[in-house]
Write a protein that holds these residues in place. Structure first.
Motif, PDB file in Angstrom:
ATOM      1  N   SER A   1     -13.182 -44.901 -18.020  1.00 37.06           N
ATOM      2  CA  SER A   1     -14.347 -45.244 -17.198  1.00 37.06           C
ATOM      3  C   SER A   1     -14.150 -44.793 -15.759  1.00 37.06           C
ATOM      4  O   SER A   1     -15.074 -44.261 -15.122  1.00 37.06           O
ATOM      5  N   TYR A   2     -12.935 -45.016 -15.253  1.00 38.92           N
ATOM      6  CA  TYR A   2     -12.629 -44.556 -13.894  1.00 38.92           C
ATOM      7  C   TYR A   2     -12.748 -43.034 -13.813  1.00 38.92           C
ATOM      8  O   TYR A   2     -13.301 -42.493 -12.854  1.00 38.92           O
ATOM      9  N   ALA A   3     -12.237 -42.339 -14.836  1.00 39.49           N
ATOM     10  CA  ALA A   3     -12.307 -40.879 -14.845  1.00 39.49           C
ATOM     11  C   ALA A   3     -13.755 -40.398 -14.846  1.00 39.49           C
ATOM     12  O   ALA A   3     -14.100 -39.409 -14.177  1.00 39.49           O
ATOM     13  N   THR A   4     -14.616 -41.093 -15.591  1.00 36.37           N
ATOM     14  CA  THR A   4     -16.035 -40.747 -15.598  1.00 36.37           C
ATOM     15  C   THR A   4     -16.635 -40.883 -14.212  1.00 36.37           C
ATOM     16  O   THR A   4     -17.371 -40.008 -13.731  1.00 36.37           O
ATOM     17  N   ASP A   5     -16.306 -41.989 -13.525  1.00 40.92           N
ATOM     18  CA  ASP A   5     -16.825 -42.199 -12.169  1.00 40.92           C
ATOM     19  C   ASP A   5     -16.271 -41.170 -11.192  1.00 40.92           C
ATOM     20  O   ASP A   5     -16.961 -40.770 -10.241  1.00 40.92           O
ATOM     21  N   LEU A   6     -15.035 -40.729 -11.411  1.00 43.05           N
ATOM     22  CA  LEU A   6     -14.454 -39.710 -10.543  1.00 43.05           C
ATOM     23  C   LEU A   6     -15.159 -38.371 -10.751  1.00 43.05           C
ATOM     24  O   LEU A   6     -15.475 -37.663  -9.788  1.00 43.05           O
ATOM     25  N   VAL A   7     -15.420 -38.021 -12.009  1.00 42.45           N
ATOM     26  CA  VAL A   7     -16.159 -36.787 -12.293  1.00 42.45           C
ATOM     27  C   VAL A   7     -17.552 -36.847 -11.675  1.00 42.45           C
ATOM     28  O   VAL A   7     -18.014 -35.889 -11.036  1.00 42.45           O
ATOM     29  N   ASN A   8     -18.229 -37.981 -11.822  1.00 44.47           N
ATOM     30  CA  ASN A   8     -19.577 -38.130 -11.275  1.00 44.47           C
ATOM     31  C   ASN A   8     -19.599 -38.203  -9.753  1.00 44.47           C
ATOM     32  O   ASN A   8     -20.662 -38.043  -9.142  1.00 44.47           O
TER      33      ASN A   8
ATOM     34  N   LEU B   1     -18.632 -34.873 -20.626  1.00 43.50           N
ATOM     35  CA  LEU B   1     -19.876 -34.965 -19.862  1.00 43.50           C
ATOM     36  C   LEU B   1     -20.572 -33.612 -19.696  1.00 43.50           C
ATOM     37  O   LEU B   1     -21.638 -33.539 -19.093  1.00 43.50           O
ATOM     38  N   GLY B   2     -19.932 -32.570 -20.193  1.00 41.37           N
ATOM     39  CA  GLY B   2     -20.534 -31.246 -20.090  1.00 41.37           C
ATOM     40  C   GLY B   2     -20.605 -30.723 -18.666  1.00 41.37           C
ATOM     41  O   GLY B   2     -21.536 -29.979 -18.323  1.00 41.37           O
TER      42      GLY B   2
END
Length: 399
Positions: A203-210, A236-237
């Motif tokens: 989840s943290y990695a997703t927020d970092l990517v975003n 996330l493409g």
């Protein structure tokens, strides 16, 4: 306001960097998936646990008296065997302690010449005495990480110890270095299935990517972020997002790959704070975003060029509307109400990185007289600080 938020960011980075030196949490994860947090100062070298080395012998187990003519020769063989075992144990300790020390520095990623020499000597002992051992293959690869010519050594190590966390990390890192995303993602999925990468960390990695706008370059420090962030980027493409790891930049092949993509490399092969600062200065046009999990020592030489953006610092991007982007992250991209909920030691340790952006948005809400929004985000800020065990630092900021 910008200077205030930057000082806040560096304060939390300064505290967090001790827990986030190389393999900050991932290398403290056992093969069973249990996380072990190291409370020691990260500048100190953690002594590796020496595994017992088993050497089979054909020793006759029947009783022999001192008068037996074979006794002296077998006693000598026993002493030679014990000496070999001790030599291998010593070589293992020397390699792993020097390797660990090189990875737990706050100002560099490359091993020093002295550390490298000791590791080479230790690896050679294994090559001479146990050429088919896991240590021989793995140590040989680690001396020339990310080199395609040495990849067979890593493959052999993986055959011998397929579930070893450090081997899995290196397989993923190699896949990223040579752009073999099939390899990187398949091993990452194995690690997720074995609970070596938690859902909280994903989840943290997703927020970092975003956190990074379109066509940006995200600079990462250590495998603990690189592995899940690379996985989430693919999920996330985000093909527009370039990931660059300072660990991988120790490889000349990786540097050559970056050069072919238009990045300018510093005139150095030793990756340290100066290397990273020079790299950023040389590549301003690449829309650089530096993860907040870098130790604060990396930021000290370029703090005037940094602006907090999500879980990163944007490097020298004067045309970007940082405030609007941070508000959009808080209001639309991040699951903000969940940020203060404790999940696991891996992600809880990183959650302090949310605070600079949350604090900046809180101040913007105050300027815009959004009273209810201020109350709501301040509640979230306190929850995140509690989760990250940073309420003491937060209270100092608010004085």
């Amino acid at each position: 306001m910008r200077q205030f938020i930057l000082l806040v960011s560096l304060l939390f980075c300064a505290v967090l960097s001790k827990a986030q030196s190389q393999e900050n949490v991932l290398n403290n994860t056992t093969n069973s998936g249990k996380v072990v947090m190291d409370q020691q100062d990260s500048t100190k070298t953690a002594e590796p646990q020496l595994e017992e080395i088993q050497i089979q012998s054909k020793k006759n187990k029947s009783f022999k008296s001192i008068s037996d003519p074979n006794f002296a020769s077998e006693e000598k063989a026993d002493k030679d065997s014990n000496a070999s075992i001790q030599q291998l144990k010593s070589a293992k300790y020397q390699f792993e302690s020097n390797y660990s020390n090189s990875k737990h520095q706050l100002t560099r990623r490359s091993a020093s010449p002295e550390e490298l020499l000791k590791m080479k000597q230790s690896a050679q002992i294994y090559a001479n005495m146990l050429p088919g051992s896991f240590e021989k293959h793995f140590y040989t690869y680690l001396l020339s990480k990310y080199d395609p010519k040495q990849f067979p050594e890593l493959q052999q190590a993986a055959k011998l110890e397929p579930a070893k966390t450090e081997v899995q990390q290196e397989l993923v890192a190699y896949g990223i270095a040579v752009n073999n995303q099939v390899l990187a993602d398949s091993v990452t999925r194995e690690m997720i299935g074995q609970n070596k990468i938690s859902n909280g960390l994903l989840s943290y990695a997703t927020d970092l990517v975003n956190s990074v706008p379109a066509s940006g370059t995200l600079l990462l420090h250590g495998y603990a972020e690189l592995i899940p962030v690379n996985y989430e980027k693919n999920a996330l493409g985000r093909g527009d997002l370039e990931l660059i790891s300072v660990d991988l930049m120790q490889s000349l092949d990786y540097q050559a790959s970056l050069t072919s993509r238009g990045y300018i490399m510093p005139n150095s092969t030793f990756v340290d704070t100066a290397f990273v600062q020079n790299f950023c200065a040389l590549n301003v046009s690449k829309n650089l975003y530096v993860s907040m999990s870098f130790p604060k020592e990396y930021f000290q030489g370029m703090s005037s060029a940094l602006n907090p953006v999500g879980l990163t610092f944007a490097y020298d991007q004067s045309t970007m509307d940082y405030n609007a982007w941070n508000i959009s992250l808080v209001e639309t991209k991040w699951k903000t109400p969940e940020l203060g909920i404790g999940k696991d030691q891996q992600s809880d340790a990183l959650s302090a990185n949310y605070l600079p952006t949350l604090l900046s948005v809180s101040r913007l809400y105050e300027e815009y007289n959004k009273t209810e929004d201020v109350k709501e985000i301040n509640h979230i800020i306190m929850s995140v600080a509690t989760r990250a065990r940073k309420t003491g630092q937060l209270s100092k900021i608010k004085r």
